[in-house]
Design a protein around this motif. Sequence first.
Motif, PDB file in Angstrom:
ATOM      1  N   ARG A  45       1.420   5.256  -0.527  1.00 35.69           N
ATOM      2  CA  ARG A  45       0.848   6.619  -0.774  1.00 35.69           C
ATOM      3  C   ARG A  45       0.793   7.147  -2.062  1.00 35.69           C
ATOM      4  O   ARG A  45       1.748   7.162  -2.851  1.00 35.69           O
ATOM      5  CB  ARG A  45       1.402   7.384   0.415  1.00 35.69           C
ATOM      6  N   SER A  46      -0.139   8.006  -2.384  1.00 34.52           N
ATOM      7  CA  SER A  46      -0.435   8.465  -3.819  1.00 34.52           C
ATOM      8  C   SER A  46       0.842   9.540  -3.964  1.00 34.52           C
ATOM      9  O   SER A  46       0.780  10.115  -5.093  1.00 34.52           O
ATOM     10  CB  SER A  46      -1.792   9.000  -4.072  1.00 34.52           C
ATOM     11  N   GLU A  47       1.276  10.170  -2.907  1.00 29.84           N
ATOM     12  CA  GLU A  47       2.311  11.263  -3.127  1.00 29.84           C
ATOM     13  C   GLU A  47       3.547  10.692  -3.513  1.00 29.84           C
ATOM     14  O   GLU A  47       4.524  11.485  -3.885  1.00 29.84           O
ATOM     15  CB  GLU A  47       2.358  11.890  -1.556  1.00 29.84           C
ATOM     16  N   TYR A  48       3.734   9.460  -3.690  1.00 34.66           N
ATOM     17  CA  TYR A  48       4.902   8.828  -4.231  1.00 34.66           C
ATOM     18  C   TYR A  48       4.758   8.195  -5.416  1.00 34.66           C
ATOM     19  O   TYR A  48       4.907   7.117  -5.716  1.00 34.66           O
ATOM     20  CB  TYR A  48       5.296   7.660  -3.379  1.00 34.66           C
ATOM     21  N   PRO A  49       4.571   9.027  -6.611  1.00 35.29           N
ATOM     22  CA  PRO A  49       4.308   8.472  -7.944  1.00 35.29           C
ATOM     23  C   PRO A  49       5.412   7.460  -8.572  1.00 35.29           C
ATOM     24  O   PRO A  49       5.406   6.692  -9.296  1.00 35.29           O
ATOM     25  CB  PRO A  49       3.902   9.644  -8.687  1.00 35.29           C
TER      26      PRO A  49
ATOM     27  N   ILE B 259      -7.855  -1.031   1.793  1.00 39.61           N
ATOM     28  CA  ILE B 259      -7.718  -2.338   0.839  1.00 39.61           C
ATOM     29  C   ILE B 259      -8.973  -2.933   0.517  1.00 39.61           C
ATOM     30  O   ILE B 259      -9.302  -3.244  -0.735  1.00 39.61           O
ATOM     31  CB  ILE B 259      -6.505  -3.152   1.095  1.00 39.61           C
TER      32      ILE B 259
ATOM     33  N   TYR C 150       0.792  -1.164  -0.118  1.00 40.40           N
ATOM     34  CA  TYR C 150       0.204  -0.003   0.128  1.00 40.40           C
ATOM     35  C   TYR C 150       0.899   1.126   0.007  1.00 40.40           C
ATOM     36  O   TYR C 150       1.416   1.378   1.042  1.00 40.40           O
ATOM     37  CB  TYR C 150      -0.897   0.121   1.354  1.00 40.40           C
TER      38      TYR C 150
ATOM     39  N   THR D  52     -13.339  -4.551  -3.158  1.00 43.80           N
ATOM     40  CA  THR D  52     -11.849  -4.323  -2.943  1.00 43.80           C
ATOM     41  C   THR D  52     -11.327  -3.525  -4.125  1.00 43.80           C
ATOM     42  O   THR D  52     -10.269  -2.679  -3.840  1.00 43.80           O
ATOM     43  CB  THR D  52     -11.121  -5.356  -2.705  1.00 43.80           C
TER      44      THR D  52
ATOM     45  N   LEU E 206       5.951  15.179   0.630  1.00 47.32           N
ATOM     46  CA  LEU E 206       6.149  14.512  -0.514  1.00 47.32           C
ATOM     47  C   LEU E 206       7.431  13.469  -0.426  1.00 47.32           C
ATOM     48  O   LEU E 206       7.873  12.686  -1.355  1.00 47.32           O
ATOM     49  CB  LEU E 206       6.722  15.443  -1.651  1.00 47.32           C
TER      50      LEU E 206
ATOM     51  N   HIS F  21      -9.635   5.898  -8.431  1.00 41.82           N
ATOM     52  CA  HIS F  21      -8.606   6.713  -8.907  1.00 41.82           C
ATOM     53  C   HIS F  21      -8.377   6.638 -10.576  1.00 41.82           C
ATOM     54  O   HIS F  21      -8.088   7.370 -11.313  1.00 41.82           O
ATOM     55  CB  HIS F  21      -7.270   5.653  -8.461  1.00 41.82           C
TER      56      HIS F  21
ATOM     57  N   TYR G  60     -11.579  10.239   1.353  1.00 41.85           N
ATOM     58  CA  TYR G  60     -10.091  10.413   1.185  1.00 41.85           C
ATOM     59  C   TYR G  60     -10.031  11.850   0.432  1.00 41.85           C
ATOM     60  O   TYR G  60     -10.505  12.318  -0.432  1.00 41.85           O
ATOM     61  CB  TYR G  60      -9.967   9.363  -0.004  1.00 41.85           C
ATOM     62  N   HIS G  61      -9.050  12.422   0.798  1.00 39.50           N
ATOM     63  CA  HIS G  61      -8.402  13.926   0.253  1.00 39.50           C
ATOM     64  C   HIS G  61      -8.194  13.741  -1.114  1.00 39.50           C
ATOM     65  O   HIS G  61      -8.399  14.849  -1.810  1.00 39.50           O
ATOM     66  CB  HIS G  61      -7.228  14.570   1.059  1.00 39.50           C
ATOM     67  N   ASP G  62      -7.810  12.833  -1.587  1.00 39.66           N
ATOM     68  CA  ASP G  62      -7.365  12.840  -3.208  1.00 39.66           C
ATOM     69  C   ASP G  62      -8.629  12.962  -4.041  1.00 39.66           C
ATOM     70  O   ASP G  62      -8.479  13.323  -5.119  1.00 39.66           O
ATOM     71  CB  ASP G  62      -6.556  11.511  -3.420  1.00 39.66           C
TER      72      ASP G  62
ATOM     73  N   ARG H 267      -1.247  -1.223  -4.078  1.00 41.95           N
ATOM     74  CA  ARG H 267      -2.558  -0.627  -3.948  1.00 41.95           C
ATOM     75  C   ARG H 267      -1.917   0.906  -3.710  1.00 41.95           C
ATOM     76  O   ARG H 267      -1.047   1.218  -2.796  1.00 41.95           O
ATOM     77  CB  ARG H 267      -3.190  -0.991  -2.902  1.00 41.95           C
ATOM     78  N   VAL H 268      -2.775   1.758  -4.288  1.00 42.18           N
ATOM     79  CA  VAL H 268      -2.391   3.382  -4.041  1.00 42.18           C
ATOM     80  C   VAL H 268      -3.252   3.908  -3.134  1.00 42.18           C
ATOM     81  O   VAL H 268      -4.444   3.948  -3.211  1.00 42.18           O
ATOM     82  CB  VAL H 268      -2.288   3.953  -5.372  1.00 42.18           C
ATOM     83  N   GLY H 269      -2.670   4.724  -2.073  1.00 37.58           N
ATOM     84  CA  GLY H 269      -3.591   5.354  -1.123  1.00 37.58           C
ATOM     85  C   GLY H 269      -4.202   6.350  -1.853  1.00 37.58           C
ATOM     86  O   GLY H 269      -4.079   6.755  -3.092  1.00 37.58           O
ATOM     87  N   ALA H 270      -4.863   7.228  -0.863  1.00 39.66           N
ATOM     88  CA  ALA H 270      -5.613   8.613  -1.634  1.00 39.66           C
ATOM     89  C   ALA H 270      -5.533   9.522  -0.635  1.00 39.66           C
ATOM     90  O   ALA H 270      -6.752  10.530  -0.531  1.00 39.66           O
ATOM     91  CB  ALA H 270      -7.114   7.948  -1.890  1.00 39.66           C
ATOM     92  N   GLY H 271      -4.460  10.054  -0.159  1.00 36.95           N
ATOM     93  CA  GLY H 271      -4.223  11.174   0.438  1.00 36.95           C
ATOM     94  C   GLY H 271      -4.886  11.077   1.937  1.00 36.95           C
ATOM     95  O   GLY H 271      -5.021  12.191   2.324  1.00 36.95           O
TER      96      GLY H 271
END
Lengths: 519, 169
Positions: A210-214, A257, A208, B36, B136, B43, B78-80, A239-243
């Motif tokens: 985080r989305s900040e890590y492309p 997840i 998993y 799931t 970041l 996204h 989710y913030h995204d 799986r990509v997080g969402a902030g």
Amino acid sequence: MTRVYVSQDMAAVALGADAVAEALANAGADVVRTGSRGLFRLEPLVEVEMPEGRVGFGPVAAADAALVLDGSHPARLGDVAAVPFFARQQRFTFVRCGVIDPLSLDDYEAHGGWRGLAAARAMPPQAAIDAVKASGLRGRGGAGFPTGIKWQTVHDAPGSTKYVVCNADEGDSGTFADRLLMEGDPFCLIEGMAIAGHAVGAERGYIYIRSEYPFAIRTMREAIARAASIVAPFVLEVRVGAGAYVCGEETAMLDSIEGKRGEVRAKPPLPAIAGLFGRPTVINNVLSLAAVPFILSKGGEAYAAIGFGRSRGTMPVQLAGNVRNGGLFETGFGITLGELVMDIGGGTESGRPVKAVQVGGPLGAYFPPSMFDLPFDYEAFAAAGGLIGHAGITVFDDTVDMAHMARFAMEFCAHESCGKCTPCRIGSTRGVELIDRLIAGEDRAADAVERLPQMRNIARGTRPAEEEIELLRDLCDTMKFGSLCALGGFTPYPVLSALDHFPQDFGAAAAPISSAAAE
Amino acid sequence: MNATRNDRSIAGDATHADDYAAVVARLVEDMGGEQTVLLPMLHALQEEFGYIDDLMVPAVASALNLSRADVHGVVTFYHDFRRRPLGRHRVRLCRAESCQARGAAAVERTATERLGLRMGETSPDGRVTLDAVYCLGLCATGPNAMIDDVPVSRIDPATLDRLLGDLMR
Ligand SMILES: Cc1cc2nc3c(=O)[nH]c(=O)nc-3n(C[C@H](O)[C@H](O)[C@H](O)COP(=O)(O)O)c2cc1C
Ligand code: SF4
Ligand code: FES
């Protein structure tokens, strides 16, 4: 054609490494992109293959390509591994990072890769677990729980479907070791997860991120595809997080997840018994899992041979914020905070005196330089009212206002709260308001509700700063003991440590109260 | 990245329900229809359309056999996930502790003044969105930003001014 190595780590790219790599390629060099060695002052770093070995230059600008290739660039470092920042490290986990092409299976194998997995698969699962127990490895995600014991629980749990989940949410400010490893040596994490799968009887794993890590997401996905046949029948998925910061908490991550809101689950049941989709699940941080290939190939005792007290092995410490030598410093436990910040970190980058360091991310305590003799050790930090967490150290110079940082801690908690429990969801917002009033230096008058005749048990007068501080401490107490998880429960660490160690920043009222409340 | 889609949406064209259902059906073929896959699906939808339109929620809910409330709850947690389109460019400034220790507040001030936007706002002409991000992972070389998909370190007010100037051209 001259072979040169240039990092494609996100930090190096943010400092201009792509332009440097392009200029070198245009000048006729054979460019290999690597991960980062981890000393960002040197990025963009270029290493040139020369008769005497790899010779480093850094930092380098795109316009300097020719000077680098003919060896006359003034920022010549020689053998990068001999630069004191690196020579002083003990790299168990990060040996390959910055050295190899992260996605080259040949490189990985040539530098000792897959030996841990081969060793593990040659032994029964219990023996692999015993090796991890013997290493003394404790979870690097924050809580420091013994990894071998966690694996044992999952191994012993009944059921034929089990999972391995890698926690790569790395939301703490001041930390970047997970990112560096995933970008610089992704096969190492894959190998660690495959070993975990073998040990506990899991055939499926999730990472998993985080989305900040492309960059890390891209590299891990590609590495998983390339290593699929090697780790089979173990199967991995990113799986990509969402902030959401709270999704770093292990049970919130499981819900995420599963396709739900990332709300923290009450424990028990432990994830090791009923985790992902209700099945026994190992959840470990990237660094915990990435330490495992070393342990299996070299033996648990080799890992445990260094360290301090009950903190065994190495910790990839991250020096961040206003620090001269910011970067990744992997070292045995027991080194002092002062050595890390002053000797290795070189003090502040601004050249001003250090006022405070925050250790362990947004939920970690602030320490003044007078506490720099603290040894880096889970127990020592806990006894000093703080935590190691994910081992990020953020350095601040004397321009920082600690009341402002305490306010930020509350604000961050309010922003990221999953909302499940009241002390965290509401308390953090009340905390921001309280600190705002302290900063403004205004006494708080009773409000309309408090003046109602039926509000009998309430102070009606103006509330002076002393009482506001008492209220803030009381609020922190409620959050600490009344929250379900460490987001609400540990936010008091930065707040109270700021108040205790830097009362002058909270106005004149703070000093006497803090000593009275300390007893 | 999704400039054309975004432009259409900004123009108020909200008749995408069929579009959405078709894309969701395609995603289910790829990913399967279990709960799931909800985050990966959101996204993917956001990648394709630039944001999560409220009209997508029923399509996703029926495809994954969830209630609309379940999907709405996830989108808003989710913030995204955004329920409005972004500007054509996106500037994300790191606001977390390590960047604060290196002068992020001054950079943020420059950005808000120069763009005339508060954090989280999109300019009325749809050109740029200014956002906060909390770390970041570039914490030794801040203040940091992501400008569209490009990470930039060691920003000071002057470099930011130049970078924003490039975007506005
Ligand atoms: C709010 C919150 C955020 C967390 N974030 C992370 C994280 O980003 N990465 C991580 O490994 N652990 C994080 N943790 C700790 C995890 O809950 C868990 O302890 C850890 O993943 C276990 O792995 P380990 O035993 O290998 O450390 C967080 C905990 C809390 C309460
Ligand atoms: S402490 Fe905060 S984040 Fe943790 S469970 Fe409670 S509300 Fe959620
Ligand atoms: S705090 Fe800004 S990148 Fe980590």
